[in-house]
Design an enzyme around this catalytic site. Structure first.
Site, PDB file in Angstrom:
ATOM      1  CD  GLU A   1      13.414   0.123   9.503  1.00  0.00           C
ATOM      2  OE1 GLU A   1      13.851   1.027  10.253  1.00  0.00           O
ATOM      3  OE2 GLU A   1      14.024  -0.939   9.310  1.00  0.00           O
TER       4      GLU A   1
ATOM      5  N   GLY B   1       6.954   4.668   8.560  1.00  0.00           N
ATOM      6  CA  GLY B   1       6.171   5.896   8.675  1.00  0.00           C
ATOM      7  C   GLY B   1       6.365   6.517  10.033  1.00  0.00           C
ATOM      8  CB  SER B   2       4.374   9.007  11.825  1.00  0.00           C
ATOM      9  OG  SER B   2       3.125   8.374  11.778  1.00  0.00           O
ATOM     10  CB  THR B   3       6.955   7.272  16.279  1.00  0.00           C
ATOM     11  OG1 THR B   3       8.269   7.279  15.695  1.00  0.00           O
ATOM     12  CG2 THR B   3       7.010   6.489  17.572  1.00  0.00           C
TER      13      THR B   3
ATOM     14  CD  GLU C   1      10.923  12.225  12.123  1.00  0.00           C
ATOM     15  OE1 GLU C   1       9.786  11.791  12.342  1.00  0.00           O
ATOM     16  OE2 GLU C   1      11.817  11.556  11.570  1.00  0.00           O
TER      17      GLU C   1
ATOM     18  CB  VAL D   1       0.839   5.624  11.833  1.00  0.00           C
ATOM     19  CG1 VAL D   1       0.194   4.486  11.052  1.00  0.00           C
ATOM     20  CG2 VAL D   1       0.067   6.918  11.606  1.00  0.00           C
ATOM     21  N   GLY D   2       2.879   3.886  13.720  1.00  0.00           N
ATOM     22  CA  GLY D   2       3.578   2.634  14.013  1.00  0.00           C
ATOM     23  C   GLY D   2       3.088   2.004  15.314  1.00  0.00           C
TER      24      GLY D   2
ATOM     25  CB  CYS E   1      13.394   8.328   8.988  1.00  0.00           C
ATOM     26  SG  CYS E   1      14.008   7.210   7.744  1.00  0.00           S
TER      27      CYS E   1
ATOM     28  CE  LYS F   1      -1.524   2.960   2.817  1.00  0.00           C
ATOM     29  NZ  LYS F   1      -1.603   4.171   1.994  1.00  0.00           N
TER      30      LYS F   1
HETATM   31  P1  TAP Z   1       2.404   8.065   8.277  1.00  0.00           P
HETATM   32  O1  TAP Z   1       1.292   9.012   8.386  1.00  0.00           O
HETATM   33  O2  TAP Z   1       2.756   7.264   9.462  1.00  0.00           O
HETATM   34  O3  TAP Z   1       2.027   7.133   7.021  1.00  0.00           O
HETATM   35  C1  TAP Z   1       2.826   6.084   6.570  1.00  0.00           C
HETATM   36  C2  TAP Z   1       1.964   5.092   5.828  1.00  0.00           C
HETATM   37  O4  TAP Z   1       1.044   4.488   6.743  1.00  0.00           O
HETATM   38  C3  TAP Z   1       1.115   5.713   4.714  1.00  0.00           C
HETATM   39  O5  TAP Z   1       1.021   4.784   3.646  1.00  0.00           O
HETATM   40  C4  TAP Z   1      -0.226   5.899   5.415  1.00  0.00           C
HETATM   41  O6  TAP Z   1      -1.313   5.966   4.527  1.00  0.00           O
HETATM   42  C5  TAP Z   1      -0.283   4.639   6.256  1.00  0.00           C
HETATM   43  N1  TAP Z   1      -1.219   4.702   7.383  1.00  0.00           N
HETATM   44  C6  TAP Z   1      -1.702   5.801   8.005  1.00  0.00           C
HETATM   45  N2  TAP Z   1      -2.549   5.434   8.990  1.00  0.00           N
HETATM   46  C7  TAP Z   1      -2.620   4.077   8.974  1.00  0.00           C
HETATM   47  C8  TAP Z   1      -3.337   3.112   9.745  1.00  0.00           C
HETATM   48  N3  TAP Z   1      -4.164   3.448  10.740  1.00  0.00           N
HETATM   49  N4  TAP Z   1      -3.156   1.796   9.464  1.00  0.00           N
HETATM   50  C9  TAP Z   1      -2.310   1.420   8.491  1.00  0.00           C
HETATM   51  N5  TAP Z   1      -1.624   2.286   7.705  1.00  0.00           N
HETATM   52  C10 TAP Z   1      -1.763   3.606   7.958  1.00  0.00           C
HETATM   53  O7  TAP Z   1       3.774   8.730   7.873  1.00  0.00           O
HETATM   54  P2  TAP Z   1       4.083   9.667   6.649  1.00  0.00           P
HETATM   55  O8  TAP Z   1       3.489  10.994   6.941  1.00  0.00           O
HETATM   56  O9  TAP Z   1       3.711   8.980   5.413  1.00  0.00           O
HETATM   57  O10 TAP Z   1       5.693   9.737   6.704  1.00  0.00           O
HETATM   58  C11 TAP Z   1       6.378  10.596   7.524  1.00  0.00           C
HETATM   59  C12 TAP Z   1       6.839   9.922   8.800  1.00  0.00           C
HETATM   60  O11 TAP Z   1       7.356   8.625   8.556  1.00  0.00           O
HETATM   61  C13 TAP Z   1       7.944  10.659   9.495  1.00  0.00           C
HETATM   62  O12 TAP Z   1       7.677  10.778  10.856  1.00  0.00           O
HETATM   63  C14 TAP Z   1       9.189   9.808   9.286  1.00  0.00           C
HETATM   64  O13 TAP Z   1      10.156   9.831  10.252  1.00  0.00           O
HETATM   65  C15 TAP Z   1       8.652   8.452   9.162  1.00  0.00           C
HETATM   66  N6  TAP Z   1       9.497   7.682   8.264  1.00  0.00           N
HETATM   67  C16 TAP Z   1      10.368   6.816   8.801  1.00  0.00           C
HETATM   68  C17 TAP Z   1      11.196   6.091   7.978  1.00  0.00           C
HETATM   69  C18 TAP Z   1      12.148   5.105   8.534  1.00  0.00           C
HETATM   70  S1  TAP Z   1      12.974   4.275   7.505  1.00  0.00           S
HETATM   71  N7  TAP Z   1      12.316   4.894   9.783  1.00  0.00           N
HETATM   72  C19 TAP Z   1      11.128   6.253   6.611  1.00  0.00           C
HETATM   73  C20 TAP Z   1      10.220   7.136   6.101  1.00  0.00           C
HETATM   74  C21 TAP Z   1       9.394   7.841   6.960  1.00  0.00           C
HETATM   75  P3  TAP Z   1      -1.826   7.398   3.954  1.00  0.00           P
HETATM   76  O14 TAP Z   1      -1.123   7.573   2.700  1.00  0.00           O
HETATM   77  O15 TAP Z   1      -3.293   7.234   3.762  1.00  0.00           O
HETATM   78  O16 TAP Z   1      -1.515   8.429   4.993  1.00  0.00           O
END
Ligand code: TAP
Length: 454
Positions: free
Chosen positions: A229, A207-209, A356, A211-212, A263, A154
């Site tokens: 991650e 993704g974000s901590t 962050e 949602v993780g 990240c 996804k």
């Molecule tokens: P998130 O909002 O956490 O979204 C990541 C993914 O999860 C997206 O595909 C999102 O879908 C999906 N998602 C959201 N809510 C969900 C749920 N309830 N159940 C399952 N999946 C769900 O993060 P973001 O805004 O995309 O990315 C930014 C954050 O990710 C930053 O905090 C960054 O640090 C972290 N990040 C960490 C890493 C590593 S490698 N550690 C790498 C990249 C990013 P949608 O598209 O619908 O929102």
């Protein structure tokens, strides 16, 4: 049918309208993966390896197309986007060597033979963020497929185009139907369904901590396997004896790569007090030289942020009166631009220092000695990355061991390579991706005792 409009973050123009899958469509994809599962597991190791190499070749033949999609969809500079597409190819090639090397063990036991097998874990749900749509997809898909699992990916709503294309390339390369599916949709719908559905045996989430954490709780209900991650707030530690010119010249890449939406961003620069002023003097021209602009231009080093909301979020960390020491440039006009920004001096409770930011904002703070540098680097719930700059080898190793993060570089700004492990300590994640051990995350060890006594 609901849809999502993909905008070009550099122009704010519509790039594409993508269907957003429903729960029923997610269930149908899971059913297709379930139907493909036994067949994929039974593909002979050499043949599975050949299919992964064909998939890598198909990606290689479409590097320019994929890079162009990422420029339009994510605003990544074209040179960077080419590297990202090449990374998918390289990761597929690296893990194509795995199917023929998924060896178990023979363990000495009395009365028989004991052998172990590495069995595929089952359907893998891969939830990808918007910041690195191609590499993060590849890091999950390649080892999962190599280990014999079907994958449903996804992509993030804002950045689905490269994932959709890579899914098509997999089919063109000969992967059987249902083995690798890309399902664009909302995290709260498709992502959540992958977490909740019992047939999905493993989730890989980046993704974000926040949602993780929710995903971890969801997976706990079924004791579902999980790799996380998550975020980071990494320190770039510069000691007085370091090559200050190199440390300052590379600090902008370490903090502003992908416009800081990384990240691993080293968004806290800790500098030993006696060289603090000198370091800032060296950093200023390096920051002002970052070429920010049209991501389609070959000489652009930094593009826009992903969205207007995200730019607002980043800008909130630099309110009026914030201690901006100096800034780089950013274009006017349409696009979600934000200039590379250096904060100094900052209070240690300033949200820009503590949280962050996920944008091109870096805080530079002084420290007195090694013990304080380590304490400051570790004073965060995160533990993903970081750098240490010193000419003292003993100190480099001591500090690298003492900083509680998963990936560090010494006298270098970068620590990510597809053949070395990647992942976080503390709230930056769970498990490791990349490198030789990533296969363990996609297999279960089965132990079989065979009696030989009459
Ligand atoms: P998130 O909002 O956490 O979204 C990541 C993914 O999860 C997206 O595909 C999102 O879908 C999906 N998602 C959201 N809510 C969900 C749920 N309830 N159940 C399952 N999946 C769900 O993060 P973001 O805004 O995309 O990315 C930014 C954050 O990710 C930053 O905090 C960054 O640090 C972290 N990040 C960490 C890493 C590593 S490698 N550690 C790498 C990249 C990013 P949608 O598209 O619908 O929102």
């Amino acid at each position: 049918m609901s849809t999502f409009t993909v905008l070009n973050p550099a122009t704010e123009q519509t790039v594409a309208t993508v269907p957003s899958a429903s729960v029923e469509e997610a269930d149908a994809a899971i059913a297709r993966a379930a139907a493909a599962r036994a067949g994929w597991r039974e593909v002979a190791p050499g043949e599975r390896a050949a299919l992964l190499r064909a998939f890598a070749d198909a990606v290689d033949a479409h590097i320019e197309e994929l890079a162009g999609l990422e420029v339009a969809c994510s605003g990544h500079p074209v040179g960077q986007a080419r590297w990202e597409a090449g990374n998918v190819r390289d990761v597929l090639r690296y893990y194509s060597a795995a199917p023929e090397r998924l060896c178990g063990k023979q363990i000495p036991v009395p009365g028989g033979v004991d052998v172990t097998f590495k069995e595929p874990v089952g359907i893998v749900g891969l939830i990808v963020p918007w910041n690195f749509p191609m590499p993060i997809l590849g890091w999950g898909v390649a080892p999962a497929l190599a280990a014999g699992n079907p994958v449903i990916a996804k992509p993030a709503e804002r950045t689905p185009l490269t994932a959709i294309r890579i899914g098509e390339l997999a089919l063109e390369a000969g992967l059987p139907e249902g083995v690798f599916q890309v399902l664009p949709g909302k995290g709260s719908v498709v992502g959540q369904r992958l977490v909740d559905h019992e047939a999905v045996r493993k989730i890989v989430f980046t993704g974000s901590t926040d949602v993780g954490r929710q995903i971890m709780a969801g997976c706990a209900r079924q004791v579902k396997r999980l790799t996380l991650e998550l975020g980071g707030k990494s320190a770039n530690i510069v000691f007085a004896d370091a090559d200050l010119e190199r440390a300052a010249a590379t600090a902008p890449v370490a903090a502003f790569d992908n416009a800081g939406q990384d990240c691993c961003a080293r968004s806290r620069i800790l500098v030993q007090r006696e060289v603090y002023q000198r370091f800032l003097e060296l950093l200023e021209p390096a920051v002002k030289a970052v070429a920010v602009g049209d991501p389609a231009r070959e000489d652009t080093e930094m593009g826009p942020l992903i969205s207007a909301e995200h730019r607002d979020r980043v800008a909130a960390y630099v309110p009026d009166g914030a201690p901006v020491a100096f800034r780089g440039s950013a274009p006017d006009g349409p696009g979600y631009w934000y200039p590379p920004t250096v904060l100094a001096p900052v209070r240690l409770d300033d949200p820009a220092y503590v949280e962050e930011v996920f944008g091109p904002v870096v805080a530079v703070v002084p420290f007195e000695d090694e013990a304080q540098a380590v304490a400051m680097a570790n004073d965060t719930p995160y533990g993903l990355s970081g750098s240490v700059w010193t000419r003292d080898v003993g100190r480099a190793i001591r500090v690298a061991r003492a900083v509680e993060t998963g990936n560090l570089s010494v006298n270098s700004h970068s620590s990510v390579r597809y053949w070395t492990p990647f992942g976080g300590f503390k709230q930056s994640g769970l498990g490791r991706e990349l490198g030789p051990d990533a296969l363990d995350a996609f297999t279960e060890t089965k132990n079989v005792f065979i009696a030989t006594e009459e």
